[in-house]
Design a protein around this motif. Structure first.
Motif, short mmCIF file in Angstrom:
data_model
loop_
_atom_site.label_atom_id
_atom_site.label_comp_id
_atom_site.label_asym_id
_atom_site.label_seq_id
_atom_site.Cartn_x
_atom_site.Cartn_y
_atom_site.Cartn_z
N GLY A 72 0.86 -1.43 -0.18
CA GLY A 72 -0.14 -0.21 -0.21
C GLY A 72 0.98 1.16 -0.33
O GLY A 72 0.59 2.08 -0.82
N GLU A 73 1.36 1.63 0.72
CA GLU A 73 2.41 2.33 0.96
C GLU A 73 3.52 2.51 -0.36
O GLU A 73 3.49 3.78 -0.41
CB GLU A 73 3.51 2.52 2.14
N GLN A 74 3.87 1.54 -1.37
CA GLN A 74 4.56 2.05 -2.49
C GLN A 74 4.05 2.93 -3.32
O GLN A 74 3.98 3.50 -4.14
CB GLN A 74 4.75 0.42 -3.07
N GLN A 105 8.74 9.40 4.56
CA GLN A 105 7.69 8.49 5.51
C GLN A 105 7.72 7.66 5.47
O GLN A 105 7.74 6.32 6.05
CB GLN A 105 7.06 9.53 5.83
N GLU A 106 6.83 7.44 4.22
CA GLU A 106 6.41 5.76 4.03
C GLU A 106 7.66 4.91 3.47
O GLU A 106 6.50 4.09 3.47
CB GLU A 106 5.51 6.28 2.26
N ALA A 107 8.32 5.11 2.91
CA ALA A 107 9.91 4.85 2.39
C ALA A 107 10.12 3.61 3.88
O ALA A 107 10.49 2.78 4.13
CB ALA A 107 10.54 4.95 1.71
N THR A 108 10.26 5.00 4.70
CA THR A 108 10.95 3.96 6.19
C THR A 108 9.46 3.30 6.72
O THR A 108 10.30 1.55 7.13
CB THR A 108 11.23 5.26 7.02
N HIS A 109 8.57 3.61 6.52
CA HIS A 109 7.69 2.38 6.95
C HIS A 109 7.74 1.19 6.79
O HIS A 109 7.19 0.40 6.68
CB HIS A 109 5.88 2.98 7.15
N ARG A 110 7.27 1.63 4.94
CA ARG A 110 7.50 0.40 4.44
C ARG A 110 8.79 -0.59 4.27
O ARG A 110 7.82 -1.65 4.73
CB ARG A 110 7.24 0.84 2.56
N TRP A 186 5.16 5.12 16.47
CA TRP A 186 5.91 5.96 15.38
C TRP A 186 5.07 6.00 14.16
O TRP A 186 5.19 7.26 13.97
CB TRP A 186 7.25 5.75 15.16
N HIS A 187 5.08 5.26 13.69
CA HIS A 187 4.10 4.56 12.43
C HIS A 187 2.66 6.10 12.43
O HIS A 187 2.67 6.69 11.64
CB HIS A 187 3.79 3.58 12.39
N ALA A 188 1.79 5.72 13.13
CA ALA A 188 1.00 6.33 14.23
C ALA A 188 0.84 8.44 13.82
O ALA A 188 0.67 8.90 13.37
CB ALA A 188 0.35 6.23 15.15
N GLU A 190 3.39 10.17 12.30
CA GLU A 190 4.44 10.09 10.80
C GLU A 190 3.05 9.88 9.67
O GLU A 190 3.11 10.92 9.22
CB GLU A 190 5.06 9.59 10.46
N GLU A 191 1.56 9.15 10.57
CA GLU A 191 0.93 9.02 9.55
C GLU A 191 0.03 10.26 9.85
O GLU A 191 -0.83 11.18 9.15
CB GLU A 191 -0.17 7.63 10.09
N SER A 192 -0.30 10.61 10.63
CA SER A 192 -0.53 12.06 11.64
C SER A 192 -0.46 13.56 10.81
O SER A 192 -0.81 14.32 10.09
CB SER A 192 -0.80 11.99 13.09
FE FE2 Z 1 2.54 5.19 6.22
#
Ligand code: FE2
Ligand code: FE2
Length: 303
Positions: A72-74, A105-110, A186-188, A190-192
């Motif tokens: 999803g993040e990709q 941010q999304e790349a790091t979450h992924r 942390w993910h929460a 950064e999503e915010s």
């Molecule tokens: Fe994310």
């Protein structure tokens, strides 16, 4: 088709671990609104099968969500990049900072959820959600990119609502292993932080309320079906399906007064209002509190 970038397999933001007593990195005064943080966690050591306080349902629901994240993040990264590239050339420079922060941010979450999911596979779970998403993304390749940005904005609202719930309901992670509680919060946060990026881009591309609302209804149904199916599969493969305590835990976690539905339903429905904007979802105090309390747990590696 969504192709996971090569960086999905290697840490794109690797920084050395902090020396004991070292002062953690801080953002300069002119830091981007969306700093990229490297979390000081090491998931390669594995973690407990019931890492979320020994609660089967809470553990396997969050495991299911994690299984959907890398693909999803990709897709979100690809959609937003393409969307910005379609704006008039004079407008694109204004988006450079938001785009860099969102992608970082999304790349790091992924990357970290890829590690998390690899451990789930080692524990015997099977990720079906990723395959469902990949097929759907492949089928949608011919749609105009504004639809991909609308879908991204819709999912970003889902994640922002769940993130707000996670930051305001400590019991969702009660008893969780400290390293994994850190990962999820942390993910929460950064999503915010980046919850408005895809939405604002969609509007900058001229997207209508009707289109974004229709996409949201569709992906909302998909989300509930697929998150339920993947949770059930996880419970089945972990041998927890047959235990009555699992379903009692599920009822409490999903339908209890401090549960997911109570926290999420009304904020999710707000998206259906013409004139809605994700900035109306307020949790700045909880974000600031987490960022301050956990300052030694992350380093800022990109701005
Ligand atoms: Fe994310
Ligand atoms: Fe996001």
């Amino acid at each position: 088709m969504c192709n996971l970038e090569p960086s999905a397999m290697t840490d794109p933001y690797a920084v050395p671990p902090a020396a004991p007593g070292a002062v953690p990195a801080r953002a300069p005064a002119d830091a981007s609104r969306l700093p990229v943080r490297r979390l000081r966690v090491d998931l390669s050591r594995g973690f407990d099968r019931l890492w979320n306080g020994g609660d089967s349902f809470r553990t396997h629901y969050l495991n299911a969500l994690s299984m959907s994240f890398p693909v999803g993040e990709q897709f979100f990264i690809d959609s937003v990049r393409t969307g910005v590239s379609l704006l008039p050339p004079g407008e694109q420079p204004r988006w450079a900072g938001e785009l860099r922060g969102f992608v970082g941010q999304e790349a790091t979450h992924r990357f970290l959820h890829g590690q998390f999911n690899a451990e789930l596979e080692r524990q015997g779970l099977r990720n079906r959600w990723q395959g469902w998403a990949e097929k759907r993304i492949a089928r949608s390749a011919g749609l105009h990119p504004i639809n991909h940005v609308a879908v991204t904005a819709g999912y970003e609202h889902f994640t922002a609502v769940l993130a707000t719930g996670m930051l305001t309901h400590p019991e969702w992670l009660e008893g969780a292993s400290p390293e994994l509680a850190l990962l999820w919060r942390w993910h929460a946060v950064e999503e915010s932080e980046h919850k408005t990026v895809a939405f604002d881009l969609y509007r900058a591309m001229g997207g209508s309320d009707l289109r974004r609302i229709l996409w949201f209804v569709y992906l909302g149904l998909l989300f509930f079906i697929e998150s339920a199916l993947q949770t059930w599969l996880n419970l089945w493969h972990s041998g927890r399906w047959w235990r009555p305590s699992t379903w009692w835990q599920g009822l409490r976690f999903m339908l209890g007064t401090r549960g997911v539905w109570w926290a999420s339903l009304v904020p999710l429905l707000h998206y259906l209002r013409p004139g809605f904007h994700p900035a109306q979802l307020e949790n700045a105090a909880e974000m600031a509190q987490w960022l301050e309390a956990q300052r030694s747990a992350y380093a800022i590696v990109g701005e």
